[in-house]
Motif scaffolding. Structure first.
Motif, PDB file in Angstrom:
ATOM      1  N   ASP A  45      -2.521   6.475  -5.503  1.00  0.00           N
ATOM      2  CA  ASP A  45      -2.774   7.428  -6.593  1.00  0.00           C
ATOM      3  C   ASP A  45      -2.725   8.868  -6.089  1.00  0.00           C
ATOM      4  O   ASP A  45      -3.047   9.795  -6.822  1.00  0.00           O
ATOM      5  N   ARG A  46      -2.328   9.067  -4.830  1.00  0.00           N
ATOM      6  CA  ARG A  46      -2.301  10.416  -4.270  1.00  0.00           C
ATOM      7  C   ARG A  46      -0.911  11.018  -4.373  1.00  0.00           C
ATOM      8  O   ARG A  46       0.092  10.314  -4.351  1.00  0.00           O
ATOM      9  N   GLU A  47      -0.885  12.360  -4.410  1.00  0.00           N
ATOM     10  CA  GLU A  47       0.434  13.008  -4.401  1.00  0.00           C
ATOM     11  C   GLU A  47       1.084  12.808  -3.024  1.00  0.00           C
ATOM     12  O   GLU A  47       0.397  12.526  -2.035  1.00  0.00           O
ATOM     13  N   ASP A  48       2.408  12.959  -2.991  1.00  0.00           N
ATOM     14  CA  ASP A  48       3.173  12.643  -1.779  1.00  0.00           C
ATOM     15  C   ASP A  48       2.645  13.330  -0.525  1.00  0.00           C
ATOM     16  O   ASP A  48       2.650  12.756   0.554  1.00  0.00           O
ATOM     17  N   SER A  49       2.190  14.581  -0.673  1.00  0.00           N
ATOM     18  CA  SER A  49       1.763  15.322   0.514  1.00  0.00           C
ATOM     19  C   SER A  49       0.559  14.655   1.188  1.00  0.00           C
ATOM     20  O   SER A  49       0.289  14.892   2.357  1.00  0.00           O
ATOM     21  N   THR A  55       0.087  11.210   1.087  1.00  0.00           N
ATOM     22  CA  THR A  55       0.366   9.820   1.454  1.00  0.00           C
ATOM     23  C   THR A  55       1.226   9.812   2.723  1.00  0.00           C
ATOM     24  O   THR A  55       1.164  10.730   3.515  1.00  0.00           O
ATOM     25  N   GLN A 106       5.852   6.517   0.177  1.00  0.00           N
ATOM     26  CA  GLN A 106       6.898   7.192  -0.614  1.00  0.00           C
ATOM     27  C   GLN A 106       8.153   6.328  -0.723  1.00  0.00           C
ATOM     28  O   GLN A 106       8.778   6.242  -1.778  1.00  0.00           O
ATOM     29  N   LYS A 117       7.363   3.490  -3.190  1.00  0.00           N
ATOM     30  CA  LYS A 117       7.337   3.963  -4.584  1.00  0.00           C
ATOM     31  C   LYS A 117       8.759   4.218  -5.089  1.00  0.00           C
ATOM     32  O   LYS A 117       9.080   3.907  -6.238  1.00  0.00           O
ATOM     33  N   TRP A 141      -1.095   0.928  -9.274  1.00  0.00           N
ATOM     34  CA  TRP A 141       0.105   1.743  -9.547  1.00  0.00           C
ATOM     35  C   TRP A 141       1.032   0.971 -10.486  1.00  0.00           C
ATOM     36  O   TRP A 141       1.575   1.513 -11.441  1.00  0.00           O
TER      37      TRP A 141
END
Ligand code: ZN
Length: 517
Positions: free
Chosen positions: A265-269, A271, A276, A279, A355
């Motif tokens: 649930d985190r933004e790419d920066s 994770t 990535q 996803k 997700w």
């Protein structure tokens, strides 16, 4: 001559005076892991008039993962240990393993064939002791399943006409993350069921890879079952989503300390490249059609296999029921998993299942399956987990998948009942029972009859089972939510198979039939 005498002298010094320091520890190899090691005791014990044995005790800690840079409150894990000892032959070695479990862990003299320490060598949960018969020994928490093994297996699997290989991306350290697409391409993909499976988010969870390997072995075996399964389905399999963690011998994290299971649930920066990559491929593959099933393979310390079934409150009654159906189908004829082992939790967006849920809801059952490290069904006297029984369970998992998705294969044919005299039956639906489609039938009279009919059955001996509909409870009552045998039949020649069956009582139910050769 003088040089030779000196070297002989050196040799004799090495083999006597320095005996205590002769045991050497190392973990500098693929998937190797070890923390600090400290010798705490050494004694010579006279075991007979002429013989003495050297006993050495060590405190050994397993290695902690790097501090988690994202979930800073999470304590790093140190479950995995896998190290080599040299110079152990004929010595009694006590190893006190800190930070992790040592419940009949494994040893190997060649790094390939592993066996468990027996009970007498593991009297305490955190200690093993053994007189080793060879000079080099590898010790590990479970039989290692390495990235190099996966790479070799992939080379083998790729030779199968049904397998497509694709690198879906690279890890933080630039290691390839492979995906296998397995299906019969001579049959159009339209209408095929779509199954996603990935594993090894947590590097220490070796059993899940042996289980998944067995499933892929069967899918690529060319057996009648797998061939007919693959003409009705497409499997997308990413066997190792965290290769850096596996190669580096980490416990639950990537090489950077991130737990790749809980950052969805985190933004790419925040994770990792691995999440990535996953996803991106999941988004690509589900652009037009969602998956029917999404399996996330793990291993757990509890002494049982389990699915983590999401509660109805955190998903929906339909998804809850579907998860119970899949789980109970996996129990079928499975000596290593029972409905009592089922685990329950709330769906949460930080997990891959969350997700998926947020995107596809009831359309995809997304669920984690765990295999244990020790033994099954909380039964210490039963089978201890081995490559052989994980492999056997792989077969149960495939049967459960094909049954759950209502895929008939040459050896497992799923059939809907034909109701005769509709007034003697009533259609029942709802989410309080575990059944296959939108409804099942309940008999209103003892004389209610039903027909099993299959148009094209090859000559041979068969058993017919009926799905015994039971309550959608956390534990199924005995004889419910399982395939129950209703008849044994001999098909004399190829062709239709028709059988008339009677309700066993008023209120007797009929749902799906299964014909097994
Ligand atoms: Zn895990």
């Amino acid at each position: 001559m003088l040089i030779r005498s000196i070297s002989l002298l050196l040799l004799s010094i090495l083999s006597s005076g320095f005996l205590f320091s002769q045991v050497r520890f190392s973990s500098a190899f693929e998937s190797g892991s070890m923390g600090e090691v400290r010798r705490i005791d050494s004694t010579w014990t006279k075991v007979s008039a002429k013989d003495s044995i050297l006993t050495l005790s060590y405190d050994l800690s397993s290695r902690f993962d790097p501090l988690n840079p994202v979930d800073t409150a999470l304590k790093p894990s140190a479950r995995w240990y896998y190290f080599r000892m040299d110079g152990v032959k004929g010595k009694q070695i006590f190893l006190n393993i800190q930070n992790s479990e040592a419940i009949r862990p494994f040893y190997s003299y060649d790094g390939i064939n592993f066996r468990r320490f027996d009970e007498g060598e593991n009297l305490n949960k955190r200690q093993v002791n053994k007189i080793f018969t060879q000079d080099t020994v590898f010790i590990s928490h479970f039989i290692p399943y390495k990235y190099s093994r996966l790479s070799n297996k992939i080379e083998q699997w790729r030779k199968c006409e049904y397998v497509d290989y694709r690198e879906i991306g690279k890890s933080h350290l630039g290691v390839s993350i492979p995906m296998l697409t397995i299906t019969d391409r001579s049959v159009p993909d339209q209408n095929k069921k779509r199954i996603w499976i990935h594993g090894r988010a947590h590097p220490s969870e070796q059993p899940c890879s042996w289980h998944l390997e067995a499933m892929i072995n069967e899918l690529t075996s060319g057996s009648e079952y797998s061939k007919s399964l693959l003409s009705h389905s497409v499997f997308y399999i990413v066997p190792m989503i965290n290769p850096d963690g596996v190669i580096g011998g980490f416990s639950r994290s990537s090489s950077t300390g991130v737990n790749v299971e809980i950052n969805w649930d985190r933004e790419d920066s925040l994770t990792t490249p691995e999440i990535q990559v996953l996803k991106a491929i999941l988004t690509e593959l589900t652009e037009e059609i969602p998956f029917d099933l999404f399996l996330n393979m793990h291993s757990q310390i509890a002494n049982s296999a389990t699915y983590w079934i999401h509660t109805a409150e955190s998903t929906s009654p339909v998804t809850y029921k579907n998860q119970l159906l899949l789980s109970n189908l996996t129990v079928n004829e499975n000596p290593f998993y029972s409905s009592k082992d089922q685990s329950f939790s709330d769906m949460a967006p930080r997990y891959p299942e969350g997700w998926m849920w947020n995107r596809f809801g009831d359309k995809t059952v997304a669920i984690t399956f765990e295999t244990p490290y020790t033994y099954y069904k909380e039964n210490i006297d039963g089978d201890w987990v081995s490559v052989e029984n994980l492999s056997r369970m792989g077969m149960n998992s495939l049967y459960a998948i094909s049954d759950y998705l209502d895929i008939s294969t040459s050896s497992r044919l799923l059939v809907n009942p034909r109701i005769i005299n509709k007034r003697r039956w009533t259609k029942t639906s709802g989410n309080s029972d575990v059944f296959f489609e939108d409804f099942f039938h309940k008999a209103l009279s003892k004389r209610a009859k039903v027909i099993f009919y299959a148009p094209d059955v090859k000559q041979g001996e068969y058993k017919i089972y009926s799905w015994s509909v039971g309550p959608a409870d956390k534990v199924s009552p005995d004889g419910k939510n399982c395939w129950s045998e209703v008849a044994e039949v001999r098909q004399k020649r190829d062709g239709k198979l028709r059988l008339r069956l009677k309700a066993d009582s008023v209120g007797g139910v009929v749902d799906k039939f299964l014909l097994v050769k």
